[in-house]
Design an enzyme around this catalytic site. Structure first.
Site, PDB file in Angstrom:
ATOM      1  N   HIS A 496       3.560   1.100   2.439  1.00  0.00           N
ATOM      2  CA  HIS A 496       2.384   1.734   3.036  1.00  0.00           C
ATOM      3  C   HIS A 496       2.508   1.694   4.565  1.00  0.00           C
ATOM      4  CE1 HIS A 496      -0.572   2.071  -0.464  1.00  0.00           C
ATOM      5  NE2 HIS A 496       0.625   1.870  -0.968  1.00  0.00           N
ATOM      6  N   GLU A 521      -7.698   5.547  -0.258  1.00  0.00           N
ATOM      7  CA  GLU A 521      -8.547   4.544   0.390  1.00  0.00           C
ATOM      8  C   GLU A 521      -9.551   5.166   1.349  1.00  0.00           C
ATOM      9  OE1 GLU A 521      -5.531   2.152   2.210  1.00  0.00           O
ATOM     10  OE2 GLU A 521      -5.511   3.312   4.061  1.00  0.00           O
TER      11      GLU A 521
END
Lengths: 726, 726
Positions: A496, A521
């Site tokens: 990420h 997210e």
């Protein structure tokens, strides 16, 4: 005649090799231009030396200009440039047509077919110093790169800037995010190229540790659509030992130009011959579906040299994760303190009472994962250091081997092991790559000792080495180092906040997925625009699988009663469709288990869906509007279909002609309810079981911000009894 | 009353603790000045807040000013400074008198005696944000540091510059090298402070990868002598997690000011409370010998927390090394190529025919080491990568685990092991610290597996992370990381081209020695000035042991017949004396074995000399002129004396009053021949055996550029028969 030899690793099968090679010693013939066409003859690439020996290229698709004459070259530091003064001293042409099997992928077998032109360019005034430019023209686009062979007068050199131009043929519609050295987590803007200057400020909304490029620029993959119906995608392939490229934009001439990410002292790339740049890729078609189906970028990456890949497997997982994003239900941190050091005794901190990663909660998640057939659970916040991990440019932020006092690694490992579930490791680095590297061997050894076979890495924050960027050469090498080192320990990596992918999952197949875009997210932080996920497959996913974290069933976050009015901007069914439209062999069911227990029938799709495929069929697509994809599960007679739309409702045209002819199959259709949409009643859906055949055509209603998900499998006569034919 | 608690690790024995503590809540009393005196009352330190709340200090020695009123403070980045606006909110005074035993050292037991003043300074306008300044006044000088306690309004902060001033009292004579962020391998200049501006350009001669500081500045340890006979040495102690300090010089006012080494983005230090700066040290006396005898810097370092130190031992070694410096006799590199990658097959290189580190030659060196009682041999150039290791800012330059095809690690290890000799590992990093760190665990594991227990590290070249400096905070932490990680593997470290030492060998006793100055190797590259080694103990060695590489017997390098006219600027005997005057528990006999075989009688001193000591006696010393030192071997009734002079001949006054009274000892005196000097007949010497007692006084002639070496031991009556009494 030259026979172009290719590596003959087991995974490559030369199925056909149409050799149409010829060799031209161009300089002796006085030829300063070369042209090749794609195997299907749709594309044409012309290379030409212009006045002053400036190399140029142009690309056409069905006689429409894609890239008009554009110059090529590089500026070097403290050395004469590779910009001009060239003569063509050699050209080589060849053709390749072969197939290869990815370890995991959208297709079991990928065809790699192209015609190649290699131009050797020499600079007489610099003692015949020379470079090569290699063009590979596929049926769906062009890849080219600069090569710097070993030679007496070229050994080590530093790139000041790459000057590759892309002269577009018009004021295209473009789906773009602003150029930035450190983050790609921007929302997309859709506009004309000419409108970028007016929109850039708004587009550069605040994100953690961003570093927007001063010059007007956009990131790649850059997706465009011309007024005359061409879909054009510019990106790069095989980004190794080189900084990532952004595109500077001249909004009045529609010319784009490479802009490399600098290092701490402003240099762009440190090179040693033999060397080459990544491939610059232009995928082009008059059908949007061809863009999504393209394997050009993967084909331009090198085959893996891993000897054993049997340990690389798809991962369907849940995690102690979403609860950190929704309304502060729990926290990564254990203590209330905001100033900790790794040398502290963390058992002496003041517990904040909301620590997410406790042994007990881990066991609950393990139970849920085991019961529902998940491969793994991700546990974030298990390790010391989260009290002050962010925004401090702190180097020794995590040690990767020390658990919080309320998390018992051995006990969790044993419990998970007894339930047949893996724990996914989490290595947040806070951008402190140096700290991660010096602890990496111990961290991976710890994983091996405790049964972890996959790690989610994270790079939130400003990079250490200080002055380096997420997308610079040093970090590009870092991510690859981590993937390679992980392979030594048979560990899969899901990174990420790393540089966006460029097909390296072919070469490093344990680098199984990446985030590297504005992912799920953000639904908890302002929300994603309803068209966001209709754009991502045309941009971010061109480079490789994305850990998007789909599967949020509880879309209205006010549900948690903490005063939040935030909402996920999709229907529940659209979240299901993502498992098909957002390709990844690693997929999270991102919501909290309790929410899945409330919708067990819809949850069934997530439990059923495959992650690895024999074939994929892009049924319909338009960037920014809609995508419908069908896929056949690897080695199984199971198919899954996913369709999504943007803020507009629509009728998806779903065909089934990929099913074996003459057979009946049971399709389970998960559809938005008629009165559902992303704002109202997003959790209303219908589930119907019907019979389909290869001739079936389904006109399926998708709500505003909605989708459709279908699972298809063989059924016994008994199972089919009572089911209607669609 | 406050009892000042000290760590009570085994190595500290509180022998006496004179407690003269008092506590003054200064602000309530309105006191804005504090004074303490040294235990012997020679030194006085006064702290005072000046107008606008600016902290200042002054130091006097026997009523002579050493440092006149000088301000203290730090500038911070993006935060209010710690420069002014202070009030004293608390002061603490205490005294300590204790002893401790270093693992290895010049003294078996070291006394740590000081009076301490801690001033707490608060800034009302910044919400009472506060710092502490801690002064420790010893009999031989002052140490002080800034401390940043954990507090609500101070957590993470970045230092823009430290502003510690040293207002000297006059235009002192100074032995200096120019300020530089990356190297300390300069030749010394001796001048008045006022003459520095005129001499700085010449003093900044070209050295590999230097980065001279723009502002007029000198490095520490900075050695000075005042017109009124004071010897003053400014340095720092316990340099941890902070950049090294240079001293900016105001040549007209004789004021010096701290100048910290910046990082890649120009910041100086990243701090997190609790934090502190290193100690700023001022050693002062009216006797030069006191400077050399000072243990102030060691005392200001923390005791080690290593539980087991039994594996840390002195190392006397030879090496495949000097031959690389003299006349190209052999080379580190194996291949002729000048462009290699670690991924290359090095067995396919074209051998240059002069590779030094072959299995066969290693065995010859092992034979010599074994025969002559050496602990180890250093083998440089054993590993792949030397073909292009320098000047390319190349990151993946060495892998630390792959030998050249003609060097068999296992075979050499087994042979050495059978002969009772250790192989010393060599890890040249070429400045690529990131590459070293990411390979460190594997490198040390490789050492463990192959019987290496010590490593010589090297940092030649520009640092990677690019933009960082050898002396910056990041690298300071790197060297310590390496030492600590090495300790995990029970490996001793001898670092070259690292930041100069600050007494950290107390805390990390396996960091056994460093180069960090212009050492013996420069005798092959222009030569060292004859006074160089009379200065080094007053400068570089103040911080810790130096791997100077003494013992060059063949001082005229034209001997090798390669056309070189280079010479080592000493007599042979001076090279012997270095084993005493240049303290280190790790000492090389740097010359080629064949040269020792030509002078076996002189070589005997190197074979005999101890490396670890019960006591050291600085008999006479004057920086730039001469040094004579005697030392008693640890745990043995053996003493060794070394004396050196500069370019002038002299008579050394050697006393023996450290010998047990009333006993006779046999002294073997290695002396320059009467007609020897560093230029002519440097290899002429005399060796005489005589009887000495504690009352003996020797007036010993030292040639120009010469020295004297004496070994003293007990002898039987038979052994003493026929020996004259001196």
């Amino acid at each position: 005649m030259t026979f172009k030899s290719k590596k003959t690793l087991p995974q490559i099968r030369l199925s056909r090799m149409a050799i149409l090679l010829f060799y031209v010693c161009a300089s002796s013939l006085g030829v300063q231009a070369q042209e090749i066409i794609s195997p299907n003859k749709n594309l044409s690439l012309k290379f030409e030396l212009k006045e002053n020996g400036i190399p140029t290229y142009q690309l056409t698709y069905k006689k429409k200009p894609v890239i008009k004459s554009s110059s090529l070259g590089l500026e070097l530091k403290d050395m004469p440039s590779f910009m001009d003064g060239f003569t063509i001293t050699k050209t080589d042409q060849s053709s390749v047509d072969e197939t290869w099997d990815p370890v995991l992928g959208e297709e079991k077998t990928i065809r790699n077919q192209y015609n190649e032109l290699v131009v050797t360019l020499s600079q007489k005034k610099y003692n015949n110093r020379y470079i090569r430019i290699r063009f590979r023209l596929f049926n769906d686009g062009l890849g080219f790169r600069y090569e710097f062979p070993k030679q007496n007068d070229l050994n080590y050199f530093v790139i000041k800037e790459e000057r590759t131009e892309f002269q577009l043929a018009g004021n295209h519609k473009i789906f773009w995010i602003p150029g930035d050295y450190d983050t790609n987590e921007y929302a997309y803007t859709t506009s004309k190229i000419s409108e970028i200057p007016a929109l850039i400020k708004k587009a550069t909304a605040e994100i953690n540790s961003q570093w927007p490029i001063k010059e007007l620029s956009v990131q790649t993959p850059s997706m465009m659509k011309s007024d005359n119906g061409l879909y054009i995608n510019i990106h790069e392939a095989a980004l190794i030992n080189y900084p990532a490229m952004s595109l500077e934009v001249d909004a009045s001439t529609y010319k784009m130009r490479s802009h490399l990410t600098p290092d701490a002292v402003g240099n762009k790339g440190y090179m040693q011959t033999d060397a080459q740049t990544p491939w610059r890729t232009i995928v082009v078609s008059d059908k949007a579906t061809d863009i999504l189906a393209s394997k050009l970028i993967l084909n331009l990456n090198e085959p893996t040299n891993y000897k054993d890949v049997s340990w690389i497997k798809p991962v369907k997982f849940i995690g102690i994760w979403w609860e950190y994003f929704v309304a502060g239900k729990s926290t990564w941190a254990f203590g209330k303190e905001t100033n900790v050091k790794l040398t502290d005794d963390f058992s002496k901190l003041t517990p904040n009472g909301k620590h997410g990663a406790t042994t007990e909660r881990a066991k609950n998640y393990i139970d849920f994962a085991s019961k529902n057939g998940f491969d793994a659970i991700l546990i974030e916040g298990w390790n010391i250091g989260w009290e002050d991990w962010i925004n401090n440019w702190k180097e020794d932020v995590f040690d990767y081997v020390t658990a919080y006092p309320d998390f018992d690694v051995k006990a969790v490992h044993e419990y998970a092991s007894s339930k047949g579930v893996k724990i996914m490791m989490h290595h947040e680095t806070s951008g402190s790559a140096t700290n991660y590297e010096r602890r990496l061997d111990r961290a991976f050894q710890f994983m091996n000792e405790n049964g972890y076979d996959a790690v989610k890495t994270g790079y939130v924050g400003k990079i250490i080495p200080r002055g380096e960027h997420h997308d610079g050469q040093w970090m590009v090498n870092h991510y690859i180092n981590v993937a390679k080192r992980a392979a030594d320990y048979k560990i899969m990596v899901d990174s990420h906040e790393a540089v966006r992918p460029t097909g390296l999952n072919r070469t490093f197949p344990n680098w199984i997925a990446q985030e590297s875009a504005r992912g799920g997210e953000f639904e908890s932080m302002g929300g994603l625009a309803p068209d966001h996920t209709t754009i991502l497959p045309f941009t971010r996913l061109m480079g490789g699988p994305m850990d998007f974290t789909p599967g949020i069933f509880q879309t209205d976050l006010s549900y948690y009663g903490t005063g939040s009015t935030q909402r996920v901007n999709t229907t529940l069914v659209k979240q299901l469709a993502y498992y098909i439209t957002m390709y990844s062999p690693l997929q999270m069911a991102a919501d909290i288990p309790g929410n899945y227990e409330r919708f067990p029938d819809a949850f069934q799709f997530i439990k059923d869906v495959a992650l690895d495929w024999d074939h994929s069929y892009i049924l319909e697509a338009e960037p920014g509007d809609y995508i419908t994809i069908a896929r056949k599960a690897k080695g199984k007679n199971e198919w899954f279909v996913g369709g999504i739309t943007d803020e507009n409702s629509r009728i998806a045209n779903i065909t089934f002609d990929y099913l074996p002819a003459g057979k009946k199959f049971i399709a389970t259709i998960y559809a938005d309810a008629k009165d559902a949409n992303w704002k109202e009643k997003p959790q209303k859906y219908t589930i119907s079981k019907v019979i389909v055949t290869s001739k079936t055509v389904l006109k399926q209603y998708l709500a505003q911000g909605g989708g459709v998900a279908i699972s298809i499998k063989e059924g016994s006569v008994v199972e089919m009894m009572g089911l209607k034919k669609l």
